[in-house]
Write a protein that holds these residues in place. Structure first.
Motif, PDB file in Angstrom:
ATOM      1  N   ASP A 122       0.234 -34.896 -24.238  1.00  0.00           N
ATOM      2  CA  ASP A 122      -0.461 -33.845 -24.843  1.00  0.00           C
ATOM      3  C   ASP A 122      -1.847 -33.913 -24.445  1.00  0.00           C
ATOM      4  OD1 ASP A 122       0.179 -31.990 -27.525  1.00  0.00           O
ATOM      5  OD2 ASP A 122      -1.768 -32.048 -26.839  1.00  0.00           O
ATOM      6  N   TYR A 141       0.263 -14.698 -20.295  1.00  0.00           N
ATOM      7  CA  TYR A 141       1.230 -15.393 -21.046  1.00  0.00           C
ATOM      8  C   TYR A 141       2.682 -14.738 -20.768  1.00  0.00           C
ATOM      9  CZ  TYR A 141       3.005 -17.374 -25.555  1.00  0.00           C
ATOM     10  OH  TYR A 141       3.903 -18.295 -26.405  1.00  0.00           O
ATOM     11  N   THR A 198       2.935 -21.992 -36.493  1.00  0.00           N
ATOM     12  CA  THR A 198       2.314 -23.270 -35.686  1.00  0.00           C
ATOM     13  C   THR A 198       0.689 -23.045 -36.076  1.00  0.00           C
ATOM     14  OG1 THR A 198       2.434 -22.655 -33.486  1.00  0.00           O
ATOM     15  CG2 THR A 198       4.245 -23.989 -34.596  1.00  0.00           C
TER      16      THR A 198
END
Ligand SMILES: NC(=O)c1ccc[n+]([C@@H]2O[C@H](COP(=O)([O-])OP(=O)(O)OC[C@H]3O[C@@H](n4cnc5c(N)ncnc54)[C@H](O)[C@@H]3O)[C@@H](O)[C@H]2O)c1
Length: 276
Positions: A37, A174, A209
């Motif tokens: 990450d 995106y 999230t």
């Protein structure tokens, strides 16, 4: 006995959100984890990204479940680093069976003129090039293992249905990248089938999230009501939970999905197919 006893999974974006949820779900089924990450801010992302503390928490939670984890800081745009992390993880944990290309960012902007070109580059770089890098770094180990395997690429409902955009490069990147990874998925599903390596995409609707549960995203949806209007679920649930995606991933990577490959696995509360 777990569904993934003895298996090893490589997961990108493992520090928090869906990546952490997938790591815990797979660990609970017996898998050891190799994770990476960035744990740092990408300049054109307008919400707080993860931190090294988030990654440490994922490590603790996997170890609490009795599984091993090798977790490293790193950017999926860096192929050399990904290869190093995979090599270290396979050397320590002995094998590689499962790959989750999950890392992603939203580089949407409220102001159309604000770093629009950079936002396009960052979105394509992380989501599309990052996914391609993840495939380059992991496929050789899966093939050499000779035991088959399963790759799941996280796309989005935005990789199924795109009926509008703002005038900022971030949102365009995106959508373009989330559609493009479906092409990669199909090509690699074909190429790797003879090795019994399966490749699928998963397409979540909004998931609770930090990517979407933040002040910037609320302001963005108010600024662009067309996008909010086209993002409604059919089922009476505003957003779903990371575990809902983890359960789908578990199906795809375990023997439950042993003959499933080349598919777009939608988990969207009816958003792309039923809702108007
Ligand atoms: N949350 C949603 O509503 C939603 C819906 C559909 C699809 N998705 C996709 O799901 C995936 C997971 O997102 P999430 O909802 O858990 O968001 P999140 O922001 O909570 O988690 C994403 C993780 O990816 C990491 N990451 C970002 N860029 C990276 C890079 N260059 N290298 C390595 N790691 C990086 C982040 O640091 C973070 O830990 C993403 O691909 C996202 O596009 C999210």
């Amino acid at each position: 006995m777990g569904k993934l006893d003895g298996k090893v999974a490589f997961i990108t974006g493992v520090a928090r959100g869906q990546g952490r949820s997938h790591a815990l779900a797979l660990a609970e089924e017996g898998a050891d984890i190799i994770g990476v990450d960035i744990c740092a801010q990408v300049d054109t992302v307008n919400y707080p990204m993860s931190t090294p503390d988030d990654l440490a928490e994922t490590v603790k939670l996997v170890e609490d479940r009795g599984r091993r984890i090798i977790a490293r800081l790193g950017d999926v745009r860096d192929l050399v680093l990904l290869r190093d992390v995979v090599a270290e993880g396979v050397a320590d944990l002995g094998r590689l069976d499962i790959v989750l290309a999950n890392a992603g960012i939203m580089t949407h902007g409220l102001d159309p003129a604000d770093r629009s070109v950079q936002a396009w580059d960052d979105g394509i770089g992380v989501i599309l090039t990052g996914t391609w890098n993840t495939l380059q770094a992991t496929v050789p180990a899966l093939v050499e293992g000779g035991r088959g395997g399963s790759i799941v690429i996280t796309s989005s409902s935005a990789g199924i249905k795109a009926g509008w955009t703002d005038t900022h490069g971030g949102f365009d990147s995106y959508i373009a990248a989330k559609f493009a990874v479906v092409g990669l998925m199909r090509a690699y599903a074909g190429r790797l089938a003879e090795h019994s390596i399966r490749v699928n995409t998963v397409h979540p609707t909004g998931v609770a999230t930090p990517m979407v549960v933040n002040e910037f995203f609320s302001a963005y949806m108010q600024r662009y009501p067309h996008i909010a209007g086209r993002s409604q679920n059919a089922l009476p649930v505003p957003v779903i939970e990371p575990i809902d995606i983890s359960r789908a991933v578990l199906y795809l990577v375990s023997d439950d999905g042993r003959y499933v490959t080349g598919t777009t696995h939608v988990v969207d509360a009816g958003m792309t197919s039923v809702a108007s």
